[in-house]
Design a protein around this motif. Structure first.
Motif, short mmCIF file in Angstrom:
data_model
loop_
_atom_site.label_atom_id
_atom_site.label_comp_id
_atom_site.label_asym_id
_atom_site.label_seq_id
_atom_site.Cartn_x
_atom_site.Cartn_y
_atom_site.Cartn_z
N VAL A 52 37.60 74.47 63.88
CA VAL A 52 38.97 74.28 63.39
C VAL A 52 39.93 75.17 64.17
N LYS A 53 39.51 76.39 64.47
CA LYS A 53 40.38 77.35 65.14
C LYS A 53 40.24 77.33 66.66
N ASP A 54 39.07 76.89 67.16
CA ASP A 54 38.82 76.96 68.60
C ASP A 54 37.92 75.82 69.03
N ASP A 55 38.53 74.70 69.43
CA ASP A 55 37.72 73.59 69.92
C ASP A 55 37.58 73.59 71.44
N ARG A 56 38.38 74.42 72.13
CA ARG A 56 38.28 74.46 73.59
C ARG A 56 36.94 75.02 74.04
N SER A 57 36.43 76.00 73.30
CA SER A 57 35.15 76.60 73.67
C SER A 57 34.00 75.63 73.53
N LEU A 58 34.20 74.55 72.76
CA LEU A 58 33.14 73.57 72.56
C LEU A 58 32.75 72.93 73.89
N ARG A 59 33.72 72.63 74.74
CA ARG A 59 33.41 71.99 76.02
C ARG A 59 32.50 72.85 76.87
N HIS A 60 32.72 74.15 76.87
CA HIS A 60 31.85 75.06 77.62
C HIS A 60 30.47 75.11 76.98
N ALA A 61 30.42 75.09 75.65
CA ALA A 61 29.14 75.23 74.94
C ALA A 61 28.23 74.02 75.13
N PHE A 75 35.50 65.27 58.71
CA PHE A 75 35.63 64.44 59.90
C PHE A 75 37.07 64.00 60.16
N TYR A 76 37.88 63.92 59.11
CA TYR A 76 39.28 63.55 59.35
C TYR A 76 40.01 64.65 60.09
N ARG A 77 39.41 65.84 60.14
CA ARG A 77 40.02 66.95 60.87
C ARG A 77 39.30 67.24 62.19
N LEU A 78 37.98 67.05 62.23
CA LEU A 78 37.18 67.49 63.37
C LEU A 78 36.53 66.36 64.17
N GLY A 79 36.40 65.18 63.58
CA GLY A 79 35.63 64.13 64.23
C GLY A 79 36.11 63.77 65.62
N VAL A 80 37.39 63.44 65.74
CA VAL A 80 37.91 62.97 67.02
C VAL A 80 37.87 64.06 68.07
N GLN A 81 38.20 65.30 67.72
CA GLN A 81 38.23 66.35 68.73
C GLN A 81 36.84 66.64 69.28
N VAL A 82 35.81 66.51 68.45
CA VAL A 82 34.44 66.72 68.94
C VAL A 82 34.03 65.56 69.83
N LEU A 83 34.36 64.33 69.45
CA LEU A 83 34.04 63.17 70.29
C LEU A 83 34.77 63.25 71.63
N LEU A 84 36.03 63.66 71.63
CA LEU A 84 36.78 63.78 72.88
C LEU A 84 36.16 64.83 73.80
N ALA A 85 35.64 65.91 73.21
CA ALA A 85 34.95 66.93 74.01
C ALA A 85 33.70 66.34 74.65
N CYS A 86 33.00 65.48 73.91
CA CYS A 86 31.80 64.82 74.45
C CYS A 86 32.16 63.85 75.57
N ILE A 87 33.25 63.11 75.38
CA ILE A 87 33.69 62.18 76.42
C ILE A 87 34.03 62.94 77.70
N GLU A 88 34.77 64.04 77.55
CA GLU A 88 35.15 64.84 78.71
C GLU A 88 33.93 65.46 79.40
N SER A 89 32.94 65.85 78.61
CA SER A 89 31.75 66.51 79.15
C SER A 89 30.63 65.53 79.46
N LYS A 90 30.85 64.23 79.18
CA LYS A 90 29.86 63.17 79.43
C LYS A 90 28.55 63.44 78.69
N VAL A 91 28.68 63.65 77.37
CA VAL A 91 27.54 63.92 76.50
C VAL A 91 27.49 62.82 75.43
#
Length: 205
Positions: A52-61, A75-91
């Motif tokens: 919630v406070k730091d989703d940028r670090s997810l891409r590195h992790a 999921f209404y708060r976190l779902g899309v941002q986690v999926l977008l991190a996966c799309i960017e990281s190809k996971v």
């Protein structure tokens, strides 16, 4: 050796998934990401991260991951941002999202996921998820036996399961249950009914 990331891996469902996967995939490594640290052990490493406070670090992790399983809510708060991190990281991505509004936003990411060459499966929990498959099988059986059929989904949970996170989630569900409403509807507007569950549960509203 493949690495599977489990977001929200210290929650009830994340912990259960990890225990099952450790037995089912003896050659896989697991990376648990949660705001509450978990104990590291053989084949399991952990990253303490508040999405919630730091989703940028997810891409590195998740840079070395092959698959991410998302149990982190709401999921209404976190779902899309986690999926977008996966799309960017190809996971590749799987979640147990059960919010209607969040599901629509997640499905809208489909073309971006396809363009990135990843697979994304949303709503793969119990309800929606397993229950949808059970209803499909029941209707197919009824159609084969009687030529037609009708099925409803009804579920209940004990009060002891009502943690703050689940309570917040249920309030959100009620607010989005009726299209076009921006407030929590009255109980009567949700059209409650009595359901006869098998024993030992019995009849509940």
């Amino acid at each position: 050796m493949s690495e599977i990331v489990i977001c929200g891996g210290n929650g009830a469902q994340g912990r259960e998934a990890l225990a099952l996967l450790l037995k089912a995939l003896p050659d896989a490594r697991f990376h648990v990401i949660d705001r509450v640290p978990v104990e590291e052990r053989d084949r399991v490493r952990t990253t303490t991260l508040d999405l919630v406070k730091d989703d940028r670090s997810l891409r590195h992790a998740i840079a070395d991951a092959h698959l991410l399983l998302n149990f982190a809510g709401p999921f209404y708060r976190l779902g899309v941002q986690v999926l977008l991190a996966c799309i960017e990281s190809k996971v590749d991505y799987v979640d147990i999202c059960d919010d209607v509004d969040a599901t629509k936003l997640l499905l809208a990411c489909g073309k971006d996921a396809e363009a990135a060459g990843i697979r994304a499966l949303v709503g793969a929990g119990s309800a929606p998820g397993t229950t949808n498959l059970l209803v499909k099988l029941a209707l197919e059986y009824l159609a084969a036996e009687a030529g037609e059929g009708h099925a409803d989904i009804a579920w209940c949970a004990p009060g002891s399961d009502l943690t703050f996170g689940i309570f917040e989630h249920l309030v959100h569900c009620f607010r989005t249950a009726l299209p076009g409403r921006t407030r929590t509807p009255d109980w009567g507007e949700l059209e409650p009914r009595l359901v006869d569950f098998p024993e030992p549960i019995g009849r509940l509203e």
